[in-house]
Design a protein around this motif. Sequence first.
Motif, short mmCIF file in Angstrom:
data_model
loop_
_atom_site.label_atom_id
_atom_site.label_comp_id
_atom_site.label_asym_id
_atom_site.label_seq_id
_atom_site.Cartn_x
_atom_site.Cartn_y
_atom_site.Cartn_z
N ALA A 108 0.83 -1.21 0.00
CA ALA A 108 0.00 0.00 0.00
C ALA A 108 0.86 1.26 0.00
CB ALA A 108 -0.93 0.00 1.21
N LEU A 109 1.91 1.27 0.80
CA LEU A 109 2.79 2.44 0.85
C LEU A 109 3.59 2.58 -0.44
CD1 LEU A 109 4.10 2.34 4.53
CD2 LEU A 109 2.22 3.67 3.57
N ALA A 110 3.99 1.45 -1.03
CA ALA A 110 4.72 1.51 -2.30
C ALA A 110 3.84 2.12 -3.39
CB ALA A 110 5.19 0.12 -2.70
N LEU A 111 2.58 1.71 -3.44
CA LEU A 111 1.66 2.28 -4.43
C LEU A 111 1.44 3.76 -4.17
CD1 LEU A 111 -0.20 1.98 -6.82
CD2 LEU A 111 -2.00 1.17 -5.28
N SER A 112 1.38 4.16 -2.90
CA SER A 112 1.22 5.58 -2.57
C SER A 112 2.41 6.38 -3.05
CB SER A 112 1.05 5.74 -1.05
OG SER A 112 -0.07 5.04 -0.58
N LEU A 113 3.61 5.83 -2.90
CA LEU A 113 4.81 6.50 -3.41
C LEU A 113 4.76 6.65 -4.92
CD1 LEU A 113 7.57 4.79 -1.23
CD2 LEU A 113 6.93 7.21 -1.17
N VAL A 114 4.31 5.61 -5.60
CA VAL A 114 4.21 5.67 -7.06
C VAL A 114 3.22 6.75 -7.49
CG1 VAL A 114 3.45 4.40 -9.12
CG2 VAL A 114 4.89 3.27 -7.41
N LEU A 115 2.10 6.84 -6.79
CA LEU A 115 1.12 7.87 -7.12
C LEU A 115 1.66 9.27 -6.87
CD1 LEU A 115 -2.09 6.19 -5.64
CD2 LEU A 115 -1.40 6.32 -8.04
N GLY A 116 2.47 9.41 -5.80
CA GLY A 116 3.10 10.70 -5.55
C GLY A 116 4.10 11.07 -6.62
N VAL A 117 4.89 10.08 -7.05
CA VAL A 117 5.84 10.33 -8.15
C VAL A 117 5.10 10.71 -9.42
CG1 VAL A 117 7.55 9.22 -9.64
CG2 VAL A 117 7.60 8.79 -7.18
N TRP A 118 3.97 10.08 -9.67
CA TRP A 118 3.16 10.40 -10.86
C TRP A 118 2.72 11.86 -10.84
CZ3 TRP A 118 1.72 9.27 -15.59
CH2 TRP A 118 0.52 9.78 -16.09
N ASN A 119 2.23 12.32 -9.69
CA ASN A 119 1.82 13.72 -9.58
C ASN A 119 3.01 14.65 -9.80
OD1 ASN A 119 -0.93 13.36 -9.03
ND2 ASN A 119 -0.59 13.14 -6.83
N GLY A 120 4.15 14.33 -9.18
CA GLY A 120 5.34 15.15 -9.34
C GLY A 120 5.83 15.18 -10.77
N PHE A 121 5.72 14.04 -11.46
CA PHE A 121 6.14 13.98 -12.86
C PHE A 121 5.26 14.86 -13.73
CE2 PHE A 121 5.47 11.95 -17.04
CZ PHE A 121 6.73 12.14 -17.58
#
Length: 350
Positions: A108-121
Motif C-alpha cells: 500500500a505504501l509503495a503504491l502511494s509513493l508511485v502515485l506521488g511520483v506520478w503527480n510530481g512527474f
Amino acid sequence: MNQVIRHRLFWPALILVLLLAVNVVFTDGFLSVEMKGGHLYGSLIDIIRFGAPLILVAIGMTLVIATGGIDLSVGSVVAISGALACLQISGLEDQNAVGGVLTAIGLALALSLVLGVWNGFLVAGIGIQPIIATLILMVAGRGVAQLITDGQIITINSTPYKLVGGGYWLTVPFGILIVLVVLAVTAFLTRRLALGLLIESVGGNAEASRLAGIRSRGLIILVYTFCGLCAGIAGLMISSNISSADGNAAGLWIELDAILAVVIGGTSLVGGRFSLGGTVLGALIIQTLTTTIYSIGVPPETTLLFKALVIVLVCLLQSPTFRAKVFRRRERGRPAAPSSGTDAKVRIPA
C-alpha cells in the motif's frame, strides 16, 4: 506583548484555546485524562487520535504548497492505500499473521509513493498546472479504489493491522506515535538540513532557483512523493481504525481540510516560507472544531455551514489587513502627520 501578538502562531493557538474552552463549558470532564486498562483515555486524547490522519496529510501538503503547488489527490490516495491493504489482508489464510500484514502495508505504501511520483512527474516533468495534474488523480483515484474493492466495503479482522490506527503502545494511541515520528523526521530534514531552505527557494521563484543551480524539478517530485506517502499512511490509519476499507467514502474531502490546516497555520498558498508547527495547530483546530460541533449540539443539516463560518472567521482573524481595519490599528512605521502648532516645519525648495 506586541511581539507575541504578531507571531504567526499566536492566532491559531488562541483559536484552539477558545475552542477547547467552549468544550469545557459544554462537556463535563473534557480536560480529564485517565488511565483505563493500561491505556490513556480522554477527550483530548481522542482529538489527537482522530486528527492524526489529517495531521499526516497536512504535513505532506505543507511541503507541496511551499513549492507553490497543490495536491488535490490526497483523498484518493488515502482511499487507494486503505483499500489495497485491506484487500491483501482479507486474502490471507491467517489475518493475524504479522508477515502478511507487513507485506500488505508495504504494498500500500509503495503504491502511494508511485502515485506521488506520478503527480510530481506531471507537474515538474511535463509542466501541467498542479491543480489540474492532481485533479486527474483525484477523480481517477476514486475509480481505482472502487476497482480494488470491487465496489464493496472490505471488512477484515486483523489484530496486528488494528494496531496502526486503533491500537495502543506504551499507553498512547499508536497513531499519535506515528505522527510524532513523521513530524520529527520532517522537521529535522527541513529545519536542520538545507532541504527546507531549498524548498522555500523553489516556492519563491522556481526559475531563479534553477538558474542558481538548484534542481527544482527533482525537489518538486520529491515533495509530491512525500505527500503521497503521508496520504498512504493516513489511509492505513483510517482503514485500520474501522477494520474496513470503503473506496468511495474513505478520505472524502480530507484534501480540503488539509489545505485549510496549512492556510490556518500561516503558510502562504503562493509558496515560499512554511510552518510545520502552524500546520499541526491548524489540523488540531479543524478536529477540535468537529468535536465542538457535536458537543454543543449543532443540527446535522447545518454542520458543514457552521464549520465553514468558523473557518472563515479564523482566516479573517489571521489577516493583518483585516485586523488593522477592524481594530483601526495604525500600521507600524507609518509617519505621523505634522502638528498644526509652531513646531511644524515647512521645507521650502531652493
